[in-house]
Structure formats: structure tokens, C-alpha cells
Design an enzyme around this catalytic site. Structure first.
Site, PDB file in Angstrom:
ATOM      1  N   CYS A 226      32.070   9.776  28.434  1.00 18.90           N
ATOM      2  CA  CYS A 226      33.108   9.215  29.288  1.00 18.90           C
ATOM      3  C   CYS A 226      32.602   7.970  30.025  1.00 18.90           C
ATOM      4  CB  CYS A 226      33.520  10.239  30.331  1.00 18.90           C
ATOM      5  SG  CYS A 226      34.035  11.800  29.617  1.00 18.90           S
TER       6      CYS A 226
ATOM      7  N   ARG B 156      30.336   3.545  24.034  1.00 17.65           N
ATOM      8  CA  ARG B 156      29.773   4.825  24.443  1.00 17.65           C
ATOM      9  C   ARG B 156      30.468   6.007  23.759  1.00 17.65           C
ATOM     10  NH1 ARG B 156      26.881   4.553  29.268  1.00 17.65           N
ATOM     11  NH2 ARG B 156      27.405   6.708  29.680  1.00 17.65           N
TER      12      ARG B 156
ATOM     13  N   TRP C 154      35.889  11.456  26.795  1.00 16.57           N
ATOM     14  CA  TRP C 154      35.344  12.080  25.582  1.00 16.57           C
ATOM     15  C   TRP C 154      35.558  13.574  25.781  1.00 16.57           C
ATOM     16  CZ3 TRP C 154      30.434  14.653  24.270  1.00 16.57           C
ATOM     17  CH2 TRP C 154      30.128  14.595  22.912  1.00 16.57           C
TER      18      TRP C 154
ATOM     19  N   ASN D  62      33.272  11.529  35.454  1.00 18.24           N
ATOM     20  CA  ASN D  62      32.346  11.815  34.356  1.00 18.24           C
ATOM     21  C   ASN D  62      31.507  13.001  34.794  1.00 18.24           C
ATOM     22  OD1 ASN D  62      33.195   9.542  33.089  1.00 18.24           O
ATOM     23  ND2 ASN D  62      31.290   8.393  33.320  1.00 18.24           N
ATOM     24  N   GLY D  63      31.215  13.891  33.884  1.00 13.54           N
ATOM     25  CA  GLY D  63      30.371  15.029  34.234  1.00 13.54           C
ATOM     26  C   GLY D  63      31.080  16.326  33.964  1.00 13.54           C
TER      27      GLY D  63
ATOM     28  N   GLU E  56      14.336  11.814  11.521  1.00 14.55           N
ATOM     29  CA  GLU E  56      15.121  10.711  12.073  1.00 14.55           C
ATOM     30  C   GLU E  56      15.998  10.066  10.990  1.00 14.55           C
ATOM     31  OE1 GLU E  56      16.076   9.834  14.796  1.00 14.55           O
ATOM     32  OE2 GLU E  56      16.585   7.718  14.708  1.00 14.55           O
TER      33      GLU E  56
ATOM     34  N   LYS F 124      20.035   9.811  11.322  1.00 15.92           N
ATOM     35  CA  LYS F 124      20.751   8.525  11.260  1.00 15.92           C
ATOM     36  C   LYS F 124      21.850   8.586  10.209  1.00 15.92           C
ATOM     37  CE  LYS F 124      20.043   6.847  14.169  1.00 15.92           C
ATOM     38  NZ  LYS F 124      19.077   7.277  15.122  1.00 15.92           N
TER      39      LYS F 124
ATOM     40  N   GLU G  14      24.836  10.928  11.247  1.00 20.92           N
ATOM     41  CA  GLU G  14      25.673  10.585  12.401  1.00 20.92           C
ATOM     42  C   GLU G  14      26.626   9.418  12.158  1.00 20.92           C
ATOM     43  OE1 GLU G  14      23.565   9.531  16.001  1.00 20.92           O
ATOM     44  OE2 GLU G  14      21.952   8.638  14.856  1.00 20.92           O
TER      45      GLU G  14
ATOM     46  N   HIS H 148       9.830  26.193   0.116  1.00 16.30           N
ATOM     47  CA  HIS H 148      10.079  27.497   0.732  1.00 16.30           C
ATOM     48  C   HIS H 148      11.565  27.798   0.863  1.00 16.30           C
ATOM     49  CE1 HIS H 148       5.816  28.104   1.641  1.00 16.30           C
ATOM     50  NE2 HIS H 148       5.807  26.782   1.757  1.00 16.30           N
TER      51      HIS H 148
ATOM     52  N   LYS I   5      27.344   7.646  23.283  1.00 16.02           N
ATOM     53  CA  LYS I   5      26.080   6.932  23.392  1.00 16.02           C
ATOM     54  C   LYS I   5      25.104   7.691  24.265  1.00 16.02           C
ATOM     55  CE  LYS I   5      23.004   3.803  22.903  1.00 16.02           C
ATOM     56  NZ  LYS I   5      22.178   4.032  21.717  1.00 16.02           N
TER      57      LYS I   5
HETATM   58  C1  F6R Z   1      21.051   9.292  17.845  1.00 17.59           C
HETATM   59  C2  F6R Z   1      21.108   9.158  19.281  1.00 17.59           C
HETATM   60  C3  F6R Z   1      20.955  10.378  20.099  1.00 17.59           C
HETATM   61  C4  F6R Z   1      20.094  10.080  21.337  1.00 17.59           C
HETATM   62  C5  F6R Z   1      20.052  11.304  22.265  1.00 17.59           C
HETATM   63  C6  F6R Z   1      19.164  11.047  23.457  1.00 17.59           C
HETATM   64  O1  F6R Z   1      21.143   8.061  17.215  1.00 17.59           O
HETATM   65  O2  F6R Z   1      21.278   8.086  19.802  1.00 17.59           O
HETATM   66  O3  F6R Z   1      20.437  11.431  19.359  1.00 17.59           O
HETATM   67  O4  F6R Z   1      18.813   9.754  20.909  1.00 17.59           O
HETATM   68  O5  F6R Z   1      21.341  11.596  22.690  1.00 17.59           O
HETATM   69  O6  F6R Z   1      19.602   9.943  24.176  1.00 17.59           O
HETATM   70  P1  F6R Z   1      18.658   9.197  25.185  1.00 17.59           P
HETATM   71  O7  F6R Z   1      17.566   8.540  24.408  1.00 17.59           O
HETATM   72  O8  F6R Z   1      19.535   8.209  25.884  1.00 17.59           O
HETATM   73  O9  F6R Z   1      18.095  10.230  26.120  1.00 17.59           O
END
Ligand code: F6R
Length: 631
Positions: A2, A27, A77, A106-107, A504, A508, A511, A527, A626
Site C-alpha cells: 500500500c 510498489r 494492496w 498502511n499496515g 535467486e 526471479k 515472480e 533425492h 515492492k
Molecule cells: C524479490 C524481492 C523480495 C524482497 C523481499 C525483501 O525480487 O524483491 O523478495 O527481496 O521482500 O525486501 P527488502 O530487501 O526490502 O527487505
């Protein structure tokens, strides 16, 4: 996640609110809304979907209908209740005197069910499924002519996390905001205040800001001079004033700070997507991250933010690295680095798991919170938990002045610049680079010889150049991805330092392209997961030269024998691997401990091209935010 934008000042508010919301779009959100206090009363607009839908809605209203000098806006969101107009913010409450309070939040309000029951008994009628509406109605219930007091009183009753902006049609020059556990920044512009949950909505107006600590409330007033004083008379020059208090109404002073943020940095600069821009900018962002931190002549790492804690770091009995998502993968690489280079036992954990498992923190533990935003709720809570149990709290954070940065004892900023793309790329490389520097900083004071350090530092200095070379393969990577992008299941395999890189790579891909992908240690495949491999399944091996190369090669053969299509990330000059792989992306030959910094780059491009080829909006992936500032 949000987003909040709010404004009080001499300009017409709704275009500013819409512009601010647009800056927060990256975001992630699924509905949007705004409320303005016009001379004719409170006017609210809420729509499902993009901010442009909200903008069109307001534009189509009768001329001047939304013109005002005070307003709040929000991108939501969905958490409590689906993304509908009724659930979109602002939410409202009726005061006993018949006035309306509007609030954006937000929250998460954890005790919302109890409060809702209480308010329902008091006669309030709820129209949404959100926890936020409870806070709006509670503020209205407690309102007796002073919005600031009502907000303070309401917040004393809630548990959970919040950043809020509140207005009342009875106080047309007053904006009240508060925060606990969710970010909120107050920008001080000419004859106005602009408040937002994220600096990117503020920087086009001002770089002068105040930040609030948890449980703090700010009352922002702007209006013609004598109206501010009397609340009603017209005329006089425009005046502004602000006051900060705690929710217990104790006055607090907040210093005005200069925002370290440049609007140009967050604009697209000719790239099609922020994600691509951020991938391609990595040579520059790495340079910024390393600037002033490598002293090759003295074979040392310079980390000013650790200064007075060097002794504790060098004598640490254990490192605990916490993070979520991509940051967790960086933390896992940090675990390898700490043990390998600093020779201190280390463990990486999901912050969300650590915080709830009654962890044992032995004397001398250093907890490292890894986070781009510095606002991830679980990472912040895990850091607090570790600190409370006696750990030294260290941050590896990108956003300067963020909650995690403020709550750590010491830290190293990533300095990779703002990351707008929802999928984290340059921040990951920044996190790994910072953890590498940290391990070398400690290693030098323990067992690493100057020659060894110098070799690492020399390679780090060349990292921007190395990464630039890897990025040149973008078209080749795209062509390879084109051949496999129709496949719904991919595997990513690696060993040692490259195992977290495989994790990772898989994250990527899933997502932003919505392809199902799994990352795992290459040896783990036998396994169980090997059962998944069928004719044509893409299997990405992170297989640079190093201590585990031969082992990875035998895993590659196992995949080939079952018809899998091997895509390999390999060291430049490795001719052997070409015989086994459908496609090879090369990386420069660097020491094993530095390999993740280069091997992850082709995987970022694999994900990017896959998403674009599948026609997805790379910068606004579905269901993603984000920064996850709620649990
Ligand atoms: C994936 C991504 C998320 C963040 C995670 C932690 O591309 O961006 O998995 O890495 O939400 O976010 P931060 O680094 O802001 O604590």
C-alpha cells in the site's frame, strides 16, 4: 504494498495526490482512492485497478468538484478483503457532531475484530471488510472537535502496525499523520506539506523532510494566516505550521533532514522497464556501492559505519543473517562468506521464522539484517528480537534512514540508488557486495593475509567491468529464453556459493514470468526432484569453474540423460561445458567467494526476457509488492 500520499497547502490538491500515487505505483497495488476537503465538504473517489482509472474518475466529475487544499490518497494492496471499491481507502467515520473523518492506512490493525464489535455496538455501520475502517470509525467515535487528539486517542487503543493520514471536514486546514512500524515521511515544501509512505512521491516537491518514529503523530496545518488561528475567517497570507507529539500527547521535536534522493535516478532514462534499467545500471550501482570502501594499497576494507563496533565484530562468536525473499538469498551467501573468509560460524534464516521460534542467542552474536527497503516487517521484527536477546544489530540496508537502518547499532549502506522495479536485482548484488566487504573487513583482523585480501579487493575493483561484460550477452540470453519460454516448469541448480544464486534465479523467474521454478543444491536433485525431469525441461546450472565444477558436470550429465535442456552459466574459456549445454552464458573467472556477484547477472536477464516474451508487465507483477511492511 500500500502507498500513502497526503497534502495540505496552497495548491490544488487532487492533481498532486494523483501524481504522488503514480510515483508509488511500482510498489504494487490493486485499487486506489482519495479524499479531499472542499469548501462544500468531504469528497471521496475510490476505484479498482490502476491510478489512471482514479484519475479519469476525478477528471470526469463536475468542474471544480474535487478542488481543495487538503487531501489524502492511497493505493491499496488487498489483505483484509478483496480488491473492491468498498474496500479501497480512504475509509470514513461519522463523529457524534455529524462531521466526517477520512483516513488512509498502511499496515495492519491486529485487534480490529474487538474494536469492530465495540464500534458496532456504538452504532457505527461498517461497509468494508478492512481493518482500516475500524480505525477511521474509532477516530470518529473519539472526536470532540480536535482531530489531533482524536487520532492520538484512537491509536492508544490499537495494536498492530500503521502509517496513517487523516482529515476531518470540520478542520479544512489540518492534516494529521502518524506511524508505528510502517514508513511515513513528511516533506516540507513551500507553503505546503506533502506526506508519503515513500520518498519517491516527495522528491519532486522538496528534499526537506522530517521522519517520524514509532508512536509519533504529526499535525500539519496550512492555510491563510488568520484562518489557521481562528479556524474560519478568510484572508491573510498563506501560513504553515507543524507540531509533533507522541500518541500520549507529549511534545517531541523532530529535525528537518535533507533527502538523499534524486528524481532523475528514479526515471526510466530510455529503458523500457525499471527492472531492465536496474539490471543494466549495475556496473554503476556496484561502483557506487564500493566507492571509498576498497583501499588496495593498504589491503583493507574501509567501512565507516562499523567504526566503534569493530572489536565486537572481530570477536563475534556467531553471525546470524536475517532477511526475506531476495534479501534472504543474499543472507545465505553471507553465511558462506562469514565462515569461509571471516572464519566465524554463521547462519542465515528467514526473518519470519527466526522471530517466532524462541531462538537462542549466545553471547557475542552479531545479527545482520539484510534488506533493500529497510522496512520489511519480518526483518525489522527479527532484528528487534535478536537485539532484545543481546545480539549486536548490524544492517545491510539500501534505504538511508529507513526503520531497520535506524534501529541497528552499526551498518553498511548498499548505496546502489533507489530500486523501483518490484523484482530486486541491483539491490541483491549490493547486498552480496556489502556482505563480502564485511567478511573481508573481519577476515583481515582474524586470519586472512594481506595478499589474500589484496587479491579479493583487486577482483572487486574490476567487478563493474566484469558485470558490464556479462550484460553484453543480453541478446544471446533472450534468444535462448525464446526457445524455452513456453515451458511451465524450470529447475535452477548450483553448489556452494552458487546454490543461493540458483535459489535467486528461480525466484526471479517465478515472480515476474509466473513460470514455476525451483532452485536447489545440484546434489539434492537426485533425492527426488529428478523425477520431474522430462524431455525438454529447462534446467539452469550455475556452473562456473571451481572446487565443485566436476560434481556439477556429473549432475549436468544426469539431466541430459533424461532429456532435460541444460542452460549453463559457466566461466569464460570453459570449452568443455559447451558440449553438454543447449546454451551457455559466460562469466569472468573470479575467486569462488565472488562468483555470486557475476553468476546472478545472466539469471536476472533470463527472468526479465522470459517475462517480456510472455507479455507481462515486468515492473508491476501480479500480487507482488515492492516492500512487504506487514507480516
Ligand atoms: C524479490 C524481492 C523480495 C524482497 C523481499 C525483501 O525480487 O524483491 O523478495 O527481496 O521482500 O525486501 P527488502 O530487501 O526490502 O527487505
Amino acid at each position: 504494498m500500500c502507498g500513502i500520499v497526503a497534502y495540505v497547502g496552497n495548491k490544488n490538491v487532487w492533481p498532486l495526490l494523483v501524481e504522488g500515487l503514480k510515483r508509488l505505483e511500482y510498489r504494487g497495488y490493486d485499487s486506489a482512492g482519495l479524499a479531499v476537503v472542499t469548501p462544500g465538504g468531504l469528497k471521496i473517489a475510490r476505484t479498482v485497478g490502476r491510478v489512471s482509472v482514479l484519475e479519469a474518475h476525478v477528471e470526469q466529475a463536475a468542474a471544480g468538484a474535487y478542488d481543495a487544499h487538503l487531501g489524502i490518497a492511497h493505493t491499496r494492496w488487498a489483505t483484509h478483503g478483496p480488491p473492491t471499491e468498498a474496500n479501497a481507502h480512504p475509509h470514513t467515520g461519522k463523529t457524534k457532531s455529524g462531521h466526517t473523518i477520512a483516513l488512509v492506512h498502511n499496515g495492519i490493525i491486529e485487534n480490529y475484530a474487538t474494536l469492530k464489535k465495540y464500534l458496532t455496538e456504538k452504532g457505527h455501520v461498517f461497509t468494508s471488510q478492512t481493518d482500516t475502517e475500524v480505525l477511521a470509525k474509532l477516530t470518529a467515535e473519539l472526536y470532540d472537535g480536535d482531530l489531533e487528539r482524536a487520532v492520538q486517542a484512537a491509536l492508544r487503543e490499537v495494536t498492530g502496525a500503521y502509517a496513517i493520514a487523516v482529515v476531518c471536514d470540520n478542520e479544512p486546514h489540518t492534516l494529521v499523520c502518524a506511524r508505528k512500524g510502517s514508513p511515513l515521511i513528511v516533506g516540507i515544501a513551500e507553503k505546503s506539506y506533502i506526506v508519503a509512505s515513500d520518498a519517491s512521491a516527495i522528491v519532486s516537491h522538496t528534499t526537506q523532510v522530517i521522519t517520524l518514529d514509532d508512536y509519533q503523530v504529526v499535525k500539519l496545518c496550512a492555510g491563510p494566516n488568520d484562518r489557521l488561528a481562528t479556524g474560519d475567517a478568510a484572508g491573510g497570507p498563506w501560513a504553515v505550521e507543524f507540531k509533533t507529539t507522541t500518541i500520549d500527547n507529549v511534545r517531541v521535536t523532530r529535525d528537518v533532514q535533507e533527502l538523499e534522493f534524486d528524481l532523475q535516478q528514479i526515471e526510466l532514462g530510455g529503458y523500457r522497464h525499471f527492472m531492465l534499467k536496474e539490471i543494466m545500471e549495475q556496473p554503476e550501482s556496484i561502483r557506487n556501492c564500493l566507492r571509498g570502501r576498497i583501499d588496495l594499497r593498504e589491503s583493507r576494507v574501509v567501512l565507516g559505519g562499523l567504526g566503534k563496533y569493530t572489536r565486537e565484530l572481530v570477536r563475534a562468536s556467531r553471525f546470524l543473517l536475517v532477511g526475506q525473499g531476495t534479501a534472504f538469498h543474499a543472507a545465505r551467501i553471507g553465511e558462506y562468506l562469514m565462515e569461509d573468509l571471516a572464519k566465524i560460524p554463521a547462519r542465515a534464516e528467514y526473518a519470519s521464522e527466526f522471530r517466532y521460534r524462541n531462538p537462542i542467542i549466545e553471547d557475542g552474536t552479531v545479527a545482520v539484517a539484510v534488506s533493500q527497503s529497510g522496512e520489511t516487517a519480518d526483518t525489522l521484527a527479527a532484528l528487534r528480537e535478536a537485539k532484545e536477546r543481546g545480539a549486536l544489530a548490524v544492517g545491510a540496508v539500501n534505504v538511508v534512514g529507513s526503520s531497520i537502518a535506524r534501529e541497528t547499532d552499526a551498518g553498511v549502506y548498499l548505496h546502489v540508488g533507489p530500486e523501483i522495479g518490484v523484482a530486486s536485482t541491483k539491490a541483491f548484488v549490493g547486498q552480496v557486495a556489502v556482505l563480502t566487504l564485511l567478511a573481508l573487513y573481519i577476515g583481515k583482523r582474524r586470519y586472512l593475509s594481506d595478499d589474500v585480501i589484496r587479491n579479493y579487493l583487486a577482483h572487486l575493483e574490476r567487478l563493474p567491468e566484469h558485470v558490464a561484460n556479462v550484460l553484453k550477452q543480453s541478446n544471446h540470453i533472450r534468444e535462448c529464453v525464446e526457445r524455452h519460454v513456453h515451458r511451465e516448469n524450470w529447475l535452477f541448480l548450483g553448489r556452494g556459493y552458487n546454490y543461493p544464486v540458483a535459489l535467486e534465479g528461480a525466484l526471479k523467474l517465478k515472480e515476474i514470468s509466473y513460470i514455476h521454478a525451483e532452485g536447489m543444491p545440484a546434489a539434492e536433485m537426485k533425492h527426488g526432484p529428478i523425477a520431474l525431469i522430462d524431455e525438454g525441461m529447462p534446467v539452469v546450472f550455475v556452473a562456473p569453474q571451481g572446487s565443485q565444477y566436476d560434481k556439477v558436470m556429473s549432475n549436468i550429465e544426469e539431466v541430459r540423460a533424461r532429456g532435460g535442456k541444460v542452460i549453463a552459466v559457466a566461466t569464460e574459456g570453459d570449452t568443455k561445458i559447451h558440449k553438454y549445454a543447449d546454451a551457455v552464458f559466460t562469466v569472468p573467472d573470479v575467486p569462488e567467494a565472488l562468483q555470486p556477484l557475476v553468476t546472478v547477472i545472466p539469471l536476472q536477464l533470463v527472468a526479465y526476457h522470459a517475462a517480456v516474451l510472455r507479455g507481462h508487465d515486468v515492473d508491476k507483477p501480479r500480487n507482488l509488492a515492492k516492500s512487504v511492511t506487514v507480516e
